[in-house]
Each structure stands twice: as structure tokens, then as C-alpha cells.
Design an enzyme around this catalytic site. Structure first.
Site, PDB file in Angstrom:
ATOM      1  N   CYS A  28       0.836  -1.201   0.000  1.00 40.55           N
ATOM      2  CA  CYS A  28       0.000   0.000   0.000  1.00 40.55           C
ATOM      3  C   CYS A  28       0.873   1.256   0.000  1.00 40.55           C
ATOM      4  O   CYS A  28       1.472   1.577  -1.005  1.00 40.55           O
ATOM      5  CB  CYS A  28      -1.001  -0.040   1.143  1.00 40.55           C
ATOM      6  SG  CYS A  28      -2.373   1.123   0.907  1.00 40.55           S
ATOM      7  N   HIS A  58      -3.560  -5.295   0.849  1.00 45.52           N
ATOM      8  CA  HIS A  58      -2.939  -5.699   2.109  1.00 45.52           C
ATOM      9  C   HIS A  58      -2.918  -7.230   2.236  1.00 45.52           C
ATOM     10  O   HIS A  58      -3.917  -7.828   2.626  1.00 45.52           O
ATOM     11  CB  HIS A  58      -3.707  -5.096   3.293  1.00 45.52           C
ATOM     12  CG  HIS A  58      -3.488  -3.628   3.436  1.00 45.52           C
ATOM     13  ND1 HIS A  58      -2.456  -3.105   4.180  1.00 45.52           N
ATOM     14  CD2 HIS A  58      -4.143  -2.576   2.896  1.00 45.52           C
ATOM     15  CE1 HIS A  58      -2.502  -1.784   4.112  1.00 45.52           C
ATOM     16  NE2 HIS A  58      -3.513  -1.438   3.335  1.00 45.52           N
ATOM     17  N   GLU A  88      -1.406  -8.918   4.471  1.00 45.41           N
ATOM     18  CA  GLU A  88      -1.284  -9.319   5.874  1.00 45.41           C
ATOM     19  C   GLU A  88      -2.635  -9.540   6.561  1.00 45.41           C
ATOM     20  O   GLU A  88      -2.697 -10.179   7.607  1.00 45.41           O
ATOM     21  CB  GLU A  88      -0.446  -8.289   6.650  1.00 45.41           C
ATOM     22  CG  GLU A  88      -1.102  -6.945   6.896  1.00 45.41           C
ATOM     23  CD  GLU A  88      -0.919  -5.932   5.774  1.00 45.41           C
ATOM     24  OE1 GLU A  88      -0.983  -4.728   6.065  1.00 45.41           O
ATOM     25  OE2 GLU A  88      -0.739  -6.340   4.596  1.00 45.41           O
TER      26      GLU A  88
END
Length: 194
Positions: free
Chosen positions: A81, A176, A178
Site C-alpha cells: 500500500c 494488504h 497481511e
């Protein structure tokens, strides 16, 4: 010295989650602010560097830059990002403020069979394009990739949702990986880290 993965934090609410995902692989990592010195990075001697996201826009806080050593060590780098914007700005690309924020689920198309995304997909379109279900949270966009980069991913609302310079092993994604909302996120992080 340390080795392992160095995570540089640009202020994302989920940066700790990146570290957790790396540690779940059994890989040593450390989390440090994005403004550490080039000397610190060289002494850390990481095997790879991850640049986190941020709540900020590239136009709000100009001190949010990646140290130059990130790009001089010749090791794999992953920008997530805001980390993607930091890579674009440092290496000669263009980042522009988006006209509206994108927050939530998106379907992402992988391009170019890059080492990071090759063969990873949640589903395939009728045209044979591999697609990923990802989580987006951004307002800015990379509108021109730096020299040497190629398109790695796009969505219907984000033309450059991923880019890669495979010669220098620098990868950047708008989404993202994660967070659990990105279905193949752990697979993608595993591929980068391992």
C-alpha cells in the site's frame, strides 16, 4: 549482524500484523520506523525488507520516505500500500491523490506471471485470467511506474494495483496481504519471505 526480515513502519494500523505473519513462518524479523538511517539498515543486514502501509497520503506528510539503502542492498523488497508509493516515489514513478478512497474487498487480476504472484489465484475468469480476492484501503494511486517496473496486478478501479522490477527483486502491491480478508495473503507473504 541481525539478518532476517526488516519491516519499516510508515504508520499503518496493521503493521504489527505483518510482523506476526512473518514470525508465524518461523522467520526472524524486526519492526522499525521508516526513518531509520541508511547505516542502520546496512548494519542490520536484512535478507529482505517490507515497507508497510500508512494512514497518510503521500501529499500530507512528505517525511514518509523510504531510506535510500532499501534500494541499494540488492535484496528483495516488498512494498505494501503506502510502501508501494514510497517505492514509486523513490525510484522515479508518479503517485497521485485518488479522487475517492477505496476501502474493502476487491477482485484483483494478476499480470505478467511475476515470481511473487505466479500461480496464486482464488479463481480464474472465463478468459483464463487468474484472480485474487484482496483487501484494499487507499486514497492515492501510482499513475506511472518507475523505469524498469512492469505491471503485476490491476483491479477494475485501480490500473496499477501491483508492480514489479524482477531484476532488482522489488515488488509492490496496493492491497494488504497481511489481513485475513486477502484470501491468499499468507501464501503471497510466504513466497516473498521464504
Amino acid at each position: 549482524m541481525a539478518r532476517g526480515i526488516l519491516i519499516l513502519d510508515f504508520g499503518s494500523q496493521v503493521t504489527q500484523l505483518i510482523a506476526r505473519r512473518v514470525r508465524e513462518m518461523g522467520v526472524y524479523c524486526e519492526l522499525h520506523p521508516n526513518n531509520v538511517s541508511d547505516e542502520f539498515i546496512r548494519e542490520f543486514n536484512p535478507e529482505g525488507i517490507i515497507l508497510s502501509g500508512s494512514h497518510a497520503s503521500t501529499y500530507e506528510e512528505q517525511d514518509l520516505r523510504a531510506p535510500q539503502a532499501v534500494f541499494e542492498l540488492g535484496i528483495p523488497v516488498l512494498g505494501i500500500c503506502f510502501g508501494m508509493y514510497a517505492i514509486a516515489e523513490a525510484l522515479g514513478g508518479t503517485v497521485e491523490g485518488g479522487h475517492k478512497r477505496e476501502f474493502g474487498h476487491a477482485e484483483l487480476r494478476a499480470h505478467g506471471h511475476t515470481a511473487l504472484l505466479d500461480g496464486i489465484a482464488d479463481f480464474t475468469t472465463a478468459d483464463g485470467h487468474g484472480m485474487l480476492n484482496v483487501w484494499m484501503s487507499h486514497g492515492d494511486n501510482v499513475t506511472a511506474m518507475p523505469p524498469g517496473f512492469k505491471l503485476m496486478a490491476s483491479t477494475s478501479s485501480c490500473a496499477i494495483a501491483g508492480m514489479a522490477d524482477e531484476v532488482r527483486k522489488i515488488y509492490a502491491v496496493q492491497f494488504h496481504p497481511e489481513v485475513t480478508h486477502t484470501t491468499q495473503g499468507q501464501v503471497i507473504l510466504n513466497r516473498f519471505v521464504l
